[in-house]
Design an enzyme around this catalytic site. Structure first.
Site, PDB file in Angstrom:
ATOM      1  N   GLY A  81      48.384  35.750  46.176  1.00  0.00           N
ATOM      2  CA  GLY A  81      47.210  36.922  46.240  1.00  0.00           C
ATOM      3  C   GLY A  81      46.258  36.862  44.591  1.00  0.00           C
ATOM      4  O   GLY A  81      46.669  36.772  43.871  1.00  0.00           O
ATOM      5  N   ASN A  82      46.052  38.261  45.253  1.00  0.00           N
ATOM      6  CA  ASN A  82      45.468  39.248  43.836  1.00  0.00           C
ATOM      7  C   ASN A  82      44.874  40.966  43.846  1.00  0.00           C
ATOM      8  O   ASN A  82      45.646  40.887  45.081  1.00  0.00           O
ATOM      9  CB  ASN A  82      44.047  38.417  43.675  1.00  0.00           C
ATOM     10  N   ARG A  83      44.564  41.690  43.362  1.00  0.00           N
ATOM     11  CA  ARG A  83      44.706  42.873  43.036  1.00  0.00           C
ATOM     12  C   ARG A  83      44.312  43.484  44.192  1.00  0.00           C
ATOM     13  O   ARG A  83      43.770  44.697  44.190  1.00  0.00           O
ATOM     14  CB  ARG A  83      45.019  43.242  41.736  1.00  0.00           C
TER      15      ARG A  83
END
Length: 419
Positions: free
Chosen positions: A207-209
């Site tokens: 995923g990412n932030r």
């Protein structure tokens, strides 16, 4: 400008004198109306000294001039900070048992409320319903900040910083008074927000932030400017979702791709603000991946995901506007803006918002800054500040583009191409 500053009884009331001071320094006349419990946190002498006006919470004071009606009629703007769960409930229900709530029933000017309470109270269905009711009536209810609360608790429910409250209030006034405030009326808009997840197994994912806050601000601003809005939300905290927009929840890039292309069939404007995973695992295990006994780590094979923005650009209908976002970091091969210009030329979107990201900027509840580039990589606008500030800059640029293409586009009621 004549401002009414309502203060309800929460510990965050100690921050509000800074709001009052800022408003006064900007030349505004401010009348403070605290609730009875608010005076337990900050006393009347403080409010009177900073505002230069009398302070009361009773409808019986000033009865000869019927103050709860007079104050409401004379006000240009109302700010309530902090807006506790109790105050939100009373305002939504139309209860008028003190000067503040009675005055709220008489005002016709813009109203901004800045909630502050514990996370459980903010997320309670009763509070969410009250917030939705107020927003449907035209009250701008800010989302609380995420951070340290009373005691050791941390989460959504913190009062936004005083400068953010003042900035939002001034933005609200500017939006209400500028020509073309409903300049997106009649348009169907789709905005993506959040970050996609690519599952390795039922437990783990890549995923990412991205928190989705910028996309949410874009969706909320478009709705405020009259558009019919669909928000395609990828793994976004439900407490952040704005009222008054259609929400389609997705998780993976494939789901986001499908939702955006389906929505593109009827949308006039598409905004790809979601942070999309460039790669996904070649295979997804049906059970949790276990550690190997010999300590060796099995490699993860990745395959490339579809480029949703590029596909939307390639398939866009005549007159449709496509806006992309590009989160960049500078490196040895070029600066953030240099990478952004190359991406703008490669993607071909009508507008590409390029922003630098890092541990303390871009992602999450922090300020943002963007360069808006056209398909050739040329700067057409810049914006910085809160996510709402950036959203305003983006929509202003979209409206300019629509007007250039069709001079008849001048706000609500103008003719537009139907899809």
């Amino acid at each position: 400008m004549r401002v009414l500053l309502g203060v309800s009884g929460g510990i965050a009331a100690y921050k509000v004198p800074a709001v009052l001071r800022s408003l006064r320094e900007d030349g505004h006349a401010v009348r403070v109306i605290p609730t009875r419990t608010a005076l337990q946190f900050v006393g009347a002498p403080t409010w009177e000294a900073l505002s230069g006006e009398p302070v009361t919470n009773s409808v019986f004071d000033g009865a000869d001039t019927v103050d709860h009606v007079r104050l409401g009629r004379e006000a240009d703007l109302v700010i309530v900070a902090p807006a506790t769960a109790d105050l939100l409930a009373r305002a939504a229900s139309g209860i008028a048992d003190d000067l503040l709530t009675a005055t709220l029933l008489t005002v016709t000017c813009p109203v901004l409320m800045a909630p502050a309470m514990h996370t459980e109270m903010w997320q309670h269905p009763a509070t969410r319903t009250n917030v939705a009711t107020l927003r449907e009536r035209g009250v701008q209810v800010l989302d609380p900040a995420v951070g340290r609360l009373t005691g050791a608790d941390t989460g959504p429910g913190r009062l936004p910083e005083p400068e953010e409250i003042v900035h939002a209030a001034m933005g609200l006034m500017a939006a209400r008074t500028r020509p073309g405030a409903q300049d997106l009326a009649g348009l169907r808009v789709t905005v993506s927000a959040g970050g996609t997840r690519e599952y390795l197994d039922p437990v783990r994912f890549l995923g990412n932030r991205s928190s989705g806050r910028q996309g949410i601000a874009l969706a909320r601003a478009a709705a405020d400017r009259g558009a019919e809005v669909e928000l395609v939300a990828a793994n976004v905290d439900a407490s952040l979702l704005p009222e008054g927009v259609q929400v389609t929840a997705v998780e993976t890039t494939a789901q986001l791709d499908e939702a955006m292309h389906r929505s593109a069939e009827r949308a006039h404007v598409l905004v790809m603000a979601a942070a999309v995973a460039d790669f996904r695992p070649a295979t997804t295990n049906e059970t949790k991946t276990k550690k190997r006994g010999d300590g060796a780590v099995a490699p993860i094979e990745l395959v490339q995901n579809p480029d949703i923005l590029a596909s939307l650009v390639q398939q866009k209908a005549s007159g449709q506007v496509v806006v992309g976002f590009a989160a960049e970091t500078g490196d040895a091969e070029g600066s953030v803006l240099e990478h952004g210009r190359a991406k703008a030329r490669r993607k071909g979107a009508d507008l590409l918002a390029v922003n630098a990201v890092g541990t303390d900027r871009g992602f999450g509840d922090v300020p943002n800054a963007v360069h808006l580039l056209d398909a050739g990589g040329t700067d057409v606008a810049q914006g910085s500040g809160s996510k709402d500030d950036v959203a305003t800059v983006v929509w202003d640029a979209v409206v300019r583009l629509l007007t250039q293409r069709d001079p008849a586009h001048s706000g609500a009621g103008s003719a537009r191409t139907e899809r």
